[in-house]
Scaffold this motif. Structure first.
Motif, PDB file in Angstrom:
ATOM      1  N   LEU A  36      14.561 -24.122  24.314  1.00 15.18           N
ATOM      2  CA  LEU A  36      15.513 -23.099  24.722  1.00 15.18           C
ATOM      3  C   LEU A  36      15.970 -22.326  23.487  1.00 15.18           C
ATOM      4  O   LEU A  36      16.555 -22.902  22.571  1.00 15.18           O
ATOM      5  CB  LEU A  36      16.719 -23.746  25.410  1.00 15.18           C
ATOM      6  N   VAL A  37      15.672 -21.052  23.455  1.00 13.94           N
ATOM      7  CA  VAL A  37      16.162 -20.179  22.387  1.00 13.94           C
ATOM      8  C   VAL A  37      17.348 -19.413  22.959  1.00 13.94           C
ATOM      9  O   VAL A  37      17.192 -18.564  23.836  1.00 13.94           O
ATOM     10  CB  VAL A  37      15.064 -19.216  21.893  1.00 13.94           C
ATOM     11  N   ARG A  38      18.528 -19.744  22.496  1.00 15.15           N
ATOM     12  CA  ARG A  38      19.740 -19.167  23.071  1.00 15.15           C
ATOM     13  C   ARG A  38      19.846 -17.676  22.773  1.00 15.15           C
ATOM     14  O   ARG A  38      19.713 -17.256  21.621  1.00 15.15           O
ATOM     15  CB  ARG A  38      20.990 -19.889  22.546  1.00 15.15           C
ATOM     16  N   TYR A 332      33.663 -27.452  20.027  1.00 15.55           N
ATOM     17  CA  TYR A 332      33.629 -26.106  19.439  1.00 15.55           C
ATOM     18  C   TYR A 332      33.884 -26.154  17.938  1.00 15.55           C
ATOM     19  O   TYR A 332      33.257 -25.421  17.162  1.00 15.55           O
ATOM     20  CB  TYR A 332      34.679 -25.221  20.110  1.00 15.55           C
ATOM     21  N   LEU A 333      34.811 -27.018  17.502  1.00 17.48           N
ATOM     22  CA  LEU A 333      35.088 -27.133  16.074  1.00 17.48           C
ATOM     23  C   LEU A 333      33.880 -27.683  15.318  1.00 17.48           C
ATOM     24  O   LEU A 333      33.535 -27.193  14.233  1.00 17.48           O
ATOM     25  CB  LEU A 333      36.297 -28.030  15.845  1.00 17.48           C
ATOM     26  N   ALA A 375      29.065 -23.571  22.199  1.00 19.51           N
ATOM     27  CA  ALA A 375      29.265 -23.949  20.801  1.00 19.51           C
ATOM     28  C   ALA A 375      27.966 -23.928  20.003  1.00 19.51           C
ATOM     29  O   ALA A 375      27.980 -24.121  18.793  1.00 19.51           O
ATOM     30  CB  ALA A 375      29.896 -25.340  20.717  1.00 19.51           C
ATOM     31  N   GLY A 376      26.839 -23.713  20.682  1.00 17.95           N
ATOM     32  CA  GLY A 376      25.566 -23.571  19.981  1.00 17.95           C
ATOM     33  C   GLY A 376      24.909 -24.870  19.585  1.00 17.95           C
ATOM     34  O   GLY A 376      24.158 -24.915  18.598  1.00 17.95           O
ATOM     35  N   ALA A 377      25.128 -25.949  20.347  1.00 18.88           N
ATOM     36  CA  ALA A 377      24.527 -27.238  19.996  1.00 18.88           C
ATOM     37  C   ALA A 377      23.004 -27.170  20.061  1.00 18.88           C
ATOM     38  O   ALA A 377      22.440 -26.507  20.933  1.00 18.88           O
ATOM     39  CB  ALA A 377      25.050 -28.329  20.924  1.00 18.88           C
ATOM     40  N   ASN A 378      22.358 -27.879  19.148  1.00 21.05           N
ATOM     41  CA  ASN A 378      20.895 -27.864  19.072  1.00 21.05           C
ATOM     42  C   ASN A 378      20.248 -29.039  19.786  1.00 21.05           C
ATOM     43  O   ASN A 378      19.168 -28.889  20.372  1.00 21.05           O
ATOM     44  CB  ASN A 378      20.445 -27.885  17.604  1.00 21.05           C
ATOM     45  N   TYR A 379      20.869 -30.196  19.716  1.00 20.68           N
ATOM     46  CA  TYR A 379      20.319 -31.417  20.328  1.00 20.68           C
ATOM     47  C   TYR A 379      21.372 -31.889  21.323  1.00 20.68           C
ATOM     48  O   TYR A 379      22.371 -32.505  20.940  1.00 20.68           O
ATOM     49  CB  TYR A 379      20.059 -32.458  19.243  1.00 20.68           C
TER      50      TYR A 379
END
Length: 516
Positions: A36-38, A332-333, A375-379
């Motif tokens: 998934l490329v956000r 988010y932090l 929040a843009g999490a990768n895993y």
């Protein structure tokens, strides 16, 4: 953009019901979404100044309080690097810390035994990974019982068949009938046999980590796994501020083999951290950074994943809670800090406290997954099956989570404009008081335009009632049962399959039947 494939897959699943439909699907390639490329922006809840404040306080914690590394070799490595060491307490100068953290690549490739399932982690890339570590299952008959090897096999099959899952994890549930000293062999074998997606390693002892790498070497080739990442493993700091010998042993095996670790403090906020969301983040950030830095003493430049597992504690009972607003806020932090450090980062997706696949589970799951995505999490771990704060993996929950992941995949992929011109032409074609069902644009796009789930029910009350008045949990179990009926194993090469069996047999001869 991958949205059309999402909708087409769901539509095909919805239409091909029954035995004949399932038979027709057998032999067709198993759908698997790419990384998934956000295409949506990351959301930052606080200003940069607040992120910087937490960062500075985390550095001060490591300089002034320090972190325990309870392993002789780890202590020797920190001394050689120039850290201040007193017995097992390590105080790390901020310049040394950030120099080590900066060596971690911002993105890496996680290779699968089927190259088509290989994914990217970091940057704008996200992957969904099922849960890990449940001793219990809620089975296809809705009974809660201990997990078995058959259950683990089933969950690896379901992970393989779920298009939006990018990994098969490993210990989705514990095969409780297998002796603990030998259990890891069968866990990894199941992940490698029943799925060709990336998987996760075992970290409960140095020897089990070495066995995991030996099995990966049989499948991928020993030379290949020395330099290429093929699995991810989880190591937890014992909050507050302790990296113990077991986790450090696993770190040494995997990092030196160039295999990424999730460096994730296990924090029960209010119990193992202060009763403050921002205070907890400052502590957890310090713990995670200390772990990330240590991996770079082992192998500079090795890929790693900055992580966190942060749940709040019910102050009335002491029980961990799942999808609370504070858990989302802390996520988010952590995302903002990960972007500051340019580190790939892990969080939990559908982590819930509910005992059943019910409304509470849905509320909790949505709270956390929305935060993970924005929040843009990768895993994004624990994205399928999780119930009861991780004590239970549910078949229904697994199936319904996987369907929801398709929706989240489309959500995070952003809004495509590629057919906007044609959509505007359709308005002019239909004009006032018409309908769009027969237009060329609708005929070309109806399968891919919208998310069309197969488990969720949108029928009229009368039709729903006539079909058995089934609730969401019941439909989820039916979906899981049908998926398992459709499963076809992605066969290993015969020589590889025999090599794995031989290694397991040899190791089992040497391992005890119980923990001494």
């Amino acid at each position: 953009m991958n949205a059309p494939a999402v909708a087409v897959t769901e539509h095909a699943n919805r239409r091909s019901g029954g035995r004949l439909g399932r038979k027709a699907m057998r032999g067709a390639p198993i759908a698997s979404f790419p990384t998934l490329v956000r295409q949506i922006p990351a959301y930052q809840m606080v200003p940069d100044e607040a992120v910087e404040l937490i960062h500075q306080e985390s550095l001060a914690i490591l300089e002034e309080v320090g972190c325990e590394f309870r392993d002789d070799e780890a202590i020797a490595l920190w001394k050689a690097a120039g850290a201040e060491v007193s017995e097992t307490r390590v105080r790390i100068d901020r310049a040394l810390l950030m120099e080590l953290v900066s060596k971690v690549p911002s993105e890496f490739t996680l290779n699968a035994r089927n190259p088509e399932r290989t994914v990217r982690v970091g940057g704008k890339n996200s992957i969904f990974v099922p849960m890990y570590g449940a001793p219990y299952v809620r089975d296809l008959d809705n009974n809660r019982r201990y997990g078995s090897l058959a259950d683990l096999n089933n969950f690896h099959k379901l992970a393989y068949m779920a298009p939006a899952l990018h990994s098969s994890s490993s210990v989705i549930c514990e095969p409780m009938e297998i002796a603990v000293p030998k259990r890891h062999l069968h866990i990894i074998h199941s992940a490698l046999k029943h799925s060709d997606k990336p998987f996760m390693g075992i970290v409960t002892s140095k020897e089990r980590a070495e066995d995991t790498m030996a099995m990966a070497g049989i499948v991928f080739g020993e030379d290949y796994v020395r330099d290429n990442s093929v699995l991810v493993s989880i190591t937890n700091c014992n909050s507050p501020l302790v990296w113990d010998a077991t986790m450090l042993d696993a770190m040494k095996v995997y990092a030196r083999s160039n295999q990424p670790l999730i460096l994730a403090p296990f924090a029960l906020c209010g119990a193992s951290t202060s009763a403050s969301a921002v205070g907890a983040v400052a502590q957890v950030n310090a713990e995670a950074l200390a772990g990330v830095a240590f991996t770079q003493l082992l192998r500079p430049g090795s890929p790693q994943i900055y992580g966190q597992f942060m749940v709040t504690v019910d102050m009335k009972t002491g029980a961990p809670m799942g999808g609370t607003p504070e858990a989302a806020q802390m996520m988010y932090l952590m995302g903002a800090l990960a972007r500051k450090y340019k580190l790939p980062w892990r969080t939990s997706g559908f982590h819930v406290g509910s005992k059943l696949n019910d409304a509470q589970a849905g509320y909790e799951a949505n709270m956390l997954m929305h935060a993970a995505i924005l929040a843009g999490a990768n895993y994004i771990w624990h994205s399928a099956g999780w119930l009861e704060a991780g004590l239970t993996c549910g078949y229904s929950k697994f199936a319904t989570d996987c369907e929801q992941l398709v929706g989240w995949y489309k959500y995070a992929g952003g809004l495509p404009f590629d057919d906007f011109k044609e959509a505007m032409a359709a308005i002019r074609e239909v004009g006032p008081q018409g309908h769009f069902l027969g237009t060329q644009h609708t005929l070309e796009h109806f399968e891919s335009a919208f998310f069309m789930p197969s488990i969720m029910d949108f029928n009229s009350y009368e039709q729903w009632n006539a079909e058995g008045a089934k609730d969401h949990d019941t439909r989820g179990r039916e979906k899981a049962r049908n998926m398992l009926a459709d499963y076809e194993e992605p066969k290993l090469d015969e020589g590889i399959a025999e090599g794995l069996k031989d290694l397991i047999a040899r190791r089992e001869e040497k391992l005890p039947d119980s923990v001494s």
